[in-house]
Design a protein around this motif. Sequence first.
Motif, PDB file in Angstrom:
ATOM      1  N   LEU A 242      10.007  13.945  -5.797  1.00  0.00           N
ATOM      2  CA  LEU A 242      10.106  12.807  -4.890  1.00  0.00           C
ATOM      3  C   LEU A 242      11.544  12.327  -4.861  1.00  0.00           C
ATOM      4  CD1 LEU A 242       6.897  10.827  -5.935  1.00  0.00           C
ATOM      5  CD2 LEU A 242       7.182  12.307  -3.946  1.00  0.00           C
ATOM      6  N   ALA A 243      12.034  12.065  -3.652  1.00  0.00           N
ATOM      7  CA  ALA A 243      13.423  11.629  -3.501  1.00  0.00           C
ATOM      8  C   ALA A 243      13.519  10.628  -2.359  1.00  0.00           C
ATOM      9  CB  ALA A 243      14.343  12.820  -3.231  1.00  0.00           C
ATOM     10  N   THR A 244      14.521   9.780  -2.416  1.00  0.00           N
ATOM     11  CA  THR A 244      14.812   8.922  -1.275  1.00  0.00           C
ATOM     12  C   THR A 244      15.705   9.679  -0.305  1.00  0.00           C
ATOM     13  OG1 THR A 244      16.782   7.978  -2.317  1.00  0.00           O
ATOM     14  CG2 THR A 244      14.687   6.850  -2.702  1.00  0.00           C
ATOM     15  N   LEU A 245      15.669   9.281   0.946  1.00  0.00           N
ATOM     16  CA  LEU A 245      16.593   9.778   1.972  1.00  0.00           C
ATOM     17  C   LEU A 245      16.802   8.616   2.926  1.00  0.00           C
ATOM     18  CD1 LEU A 245      18.281  11.867   3.375  1.00  0.00           C
ATOM     19  CD2 LEU A 245      16.209  12.965   4.243  1.00  0.00           C
TER      20      LEU A 245
ATOM     21  N   GLN B 278      -4.000  15.046   6.069  1.00  0.00           N
ATOM     22  CA  GLN B 278      -4.008  16.214   6.954  1.00  0.00           C
ATOM     23  C   GLN B 278      -3.168  17.352   6.408  1.00  0.00           C
ATOM     24  OE1 GLN B 278      -3.006  15.083  11.010  1.00  0.00           O
ATOM     25  NE2 GLN B 278      -4.289  13.247  10.862  1.00  0.00           N
ATOM     26  N   LEU B 279      -2.138  16.983   5.651  1.00  0.00           N
ATOM     27  CA  LEU B 279      -1.284  17.994   5.020  1.00  0.00           C
ATOM     28  C   LEU B 279      -1.850  18.450   3.673  1.00  0.00           C
ATOM     29  CD1 LEU B 279       2.210  16.431   5.779  1.00  0.00           C
ATOM     30  CD2 LEU B 279       1.440  18.687   6.543  1.00  0.00           C
ATOM     31  N   GLY B 280      -2.956  17.846   3.260  1.00  0.00           N
ATOM     32  CA  GLY B 280      -3.530  18.207   1.969  1.00  0.00           C
ATOM     33  C   GLY B 280      -2.971  17.414   0.811  1.00  0.00           C
ATOM     34  N   LEU B 281      -2.213  16.371   1.102  1.00  0.00           N
ATOM     35  CA  LEU B 281      -1.633  15.508   0.075  1.00  0.00           C
ATOM     36  C   LEU B 281      -2.456  14.213   0.050  1.00  0.00           C
ATOM     37  CD1 LEU B 281       0.764  17.314   1.280  1.00  0.00           C
ATOM     38  CD2 LEU B 281       2.263  15.731   0.099  1.00  0.00           C
ATOM     39  N   ARG B 282      -3.421  14.146  -0.811  1.00  0.00           N
ATOM     40  CA  ARG B 282      -4.309  12.987  -0.831  1.00  0.00           C
ATOM     41  C   ARG B 282      -3.812  11.983  -1.867  1.00  0.00           C
ATOM     42  NH1 ARG B 282      -8.567  13.640   2.338  1.00  0.00           N
ATOM     43  NH2 ARG B 282      -9.077  15.761   3.012  1.00  0.00           N
ATOM     44  N   ALA B 283      -3.527  10.768  -1.388  1.00  0.00           N
ATOM     45  CA  ALA B 283      -3.096   9.682  -2.271  1.00  0.00           C
ATOM     46  C   ALA B 283      -4.249   8.708  -2.381  1.00  0.00           C
ATOM     47  CB  ALA B 283      -1.845   9.004  -1.713  1.00  0.00           C
ATOM     48  N   ALA B 284      -5.139   8.924  -3.321  1.00  0.00           N
ATOM     49  CA  ALA B 284      -6.319   8.059  -3.458  1.00  0.00           C
ATOM     50  C   ALA B 284      -6.767   8.053  -4.913  1.00  0.00           C
ATOM     51  CB  ALA B 284      -7.439   8.578  -2.566  1.00  0.00           C
TER      52      ALA B 284
ATOM     53  N   GLU C 142       0.826  -1.207   0.000  1.00  0.00           N
ATOM     54  CA  GLU C 142       0.000   0.000   0.000  1.00  0.00           C
ATOM     55  C   GLU C 142       0.861   1.257   0.000  1.00  0.00           C
ATOM     56  OE1 GLU C 142      -3.591   2.223   2.475  1.00  0.00           O
ATOM     57  OE2 GLU C 142      -2.962   0.200   3.058  1.00  0.00           O
ATOM     58  N   CYS C 143       2.015   1.205   0.682  1.00  0.00           N
ATOM     59  CA  CYS C 143       2.905   2.367   0.677  1.00  0.00           C
ATOM     60  C   CYS C 143       3.501   2.590  -0.711  1.00  0.00           C
ATOM     61  CB  CYS C 143       4.016   2.181   1.709  1.00  0.00           C
ATOM     62  SG  CYS C 143       3.453   2.313   3.418  1.00  0.00           S
ATOM     63  N   VAL C 144       3.801   1.505  -1.405  1.00  0.00           N
ATOM     64  CA  VAL C 144       4.289   1.639  -2.772  1.00  0.00           C
ATOM     65  C   VAL C 144       3.197   2.258  -3.647  1.00  0.00           C
ATOM     66  CG1 VAL C 144       5.187   0.423  -4.783  1.00  0.00           C
ATOM     67  CG2 VAL C 144       5.877  -0.298  -2.492  1.00  0.00           C
ATOM     68  N   ASN C 145       1.948   1.887  -3.409  1.00  0.00           N
ATOM     69  CA  ASN C 145       0.841   2.475  -4.157  1.00  0.00           C
ATOM     70  C   ASN C 145       0.696   3.968  -3.865  1.00  0.00           C
ATOM     71  OD1 ASN C 145       0.198  -0.006  -5.278  1.00  0.00           O
ATOM     72  ND2 ASN C 145      -1.357  -0.488  -3.749  1.00  0.00           N
ATOM     73  N   ILE C 146       0.845   4.349  -2.607  1.00  0.00           N
ATOM     74  CA  ILE C 146       0.785   5.764  -2.237  1.00  0.00           C
ATOM     75  C   ILE C 146       1.901   6.530  -2.933  1.00  0.00           C
ATOM     76  CG2 ILE C 146       1.076   7.393  -0.326  1.00  0.00           C
ATOM     77  CD1 ILE C 146      -0.279   5.262   1.487  1.00  0.00           C
ATOM     78  N   LEU C 147       3.101   5.977  -2.899  1.00  0.00           N
ATOM     79  CA  LEU C 147       4.235   6.595  -3.585  1.00  0.00           C
ATOM     80  C   LEU C 147       3.924   6.779  -5.065  1.00  0.00           C
ATOM     81  CD1 LEU C 147       7.234   7.460  -3.854  1.00  0.00           C
ATOM     82  CD2 LEU C 147       7.789   5.011  -4.033  1.00  0.00           C
ATOM     83  N   GLY C 148       3.373   5.749  -5.681  1.00  0.00           N
ATOM     84  CA  GLY C 148       3.061   5.824  -7.101  1.00  0.00           C
ATOM     85  C   GLY C 148       2.034   6.894  -7.418  1.00  0.00           C
ATOM     86  N   MET C 149       1.018   7.023  -6.566  1.00  0.00           N
ATOM     87  CA  MET C 149      -0.014   8.037  -6.788  1.00  0.00           C
ATOM     88  C   MET C 149       0.556   9.443  -6.655  1.00  0.00           C
ATOM     89  SD  MET C 149      -3.197   6.264  -4.756  1.00  0.00           S
ATOM     90  CE  MET C 149      -3.816   4.652  -5.264  1.00  0.00           C
TER      91      MET C 149
ATOM     92  N   PRO D 277      11.778   4.468 -11.020  1.00  0.00           N
ATOM     93  CA  PRO D 277      10.993   5.429 -11.810  1.00  0.00           C
ATOM     94  C   PRO D 277      10.130   6.381 -10.979  1.00  0.00           C
ATOM     95  CG  PRO D 277      10.850   3.233 -12.772  1.00  0.00           C
ATOM     96  CD  PRO D 277      11.489   3.075 -11.432  1.00  0.00           C
ATOM     97  N   PHE D 278       9.836   6.031  -9.724  1.00  0.00           N
ATOM     98  CA  PHE D 278       9.008   6.898  -8.894  1.00  0.00           C
ATOM     99  C   PHE D 278       9.748   8.145  -8.425  1.00  0.00           C
ATOM    100  CE2 PHE D 278       6.924   2.705  -7.668  1.00  0.00           C
ATOM    101  CZ  PHE D 278       5.811   2.903  -8.474  1.00  0.00           C
TER     102      PHE D 278
END
Length: 208
Positions: free
Chosen positions: A110-113, A202-208, A94-101, A132-133
């Motif tokens: 988007l970056a890794t850290l 809550q931050l206004g970043l909706r992944a849906a 599900e986290c991978v799906n959120i990242l993809g959205m 690719p994300f």
Amino acid sequence: MSSSSYIKTIFWDIGGVLLTNGWDRNERAEVLTRLGVDLADYESRHEEANYLWERGLSTAEQFFQVTVLNQNLNLTFEELWPQVCAESRILYPECVNILGMLATSGRYMLATLNNESRELNEHRLNAFRLRPFFDYFICSGYVHEMKPHPGIYRAAIEISGHLPESALFIDDKAENCDAAAALGMQTICFESPGQLRDELAQLGLRAA
């Protein structure tokens, strides 16, 4: 909290959020026990060798030569390395799906850290098709410093080209989030995919 219009970059940890950890205690115990490695001997060598490896100051082969291959097991690095890599798995689809959205939205960089050796990081990005994300990658194996040291966060902020307040950092360790917040970054201390989705909303970043 700042609105989503102010967030420019979202930094993601990998191990513990998207994937299992790469070579933490549980992963290495599984592999090394199977191979007949003396775990106590290994652990006595791990910390010093890992300091260099995860900071990109030694190679995987050099790391395992010091920690494993010195034990006269009739084992080569070429035989060991695939077993190390095989311990990695997707932890939360599900986290991978959120990242993809979020990537598909095109609204954010988007970056890794993450803390990881160069070789494991490259394997995991490729094997699980995460590359690719992301727009770029801040990894300890590349920048020679590890979370929670301030240096790796400063590098991330400077490379982003934006103010720290416009960065959101997602990580499963409180100490890493605290270090990012101390430099002005917004943070989500990851607990579960549902909690991540709620805090993004809550931050206004909706992944849906």
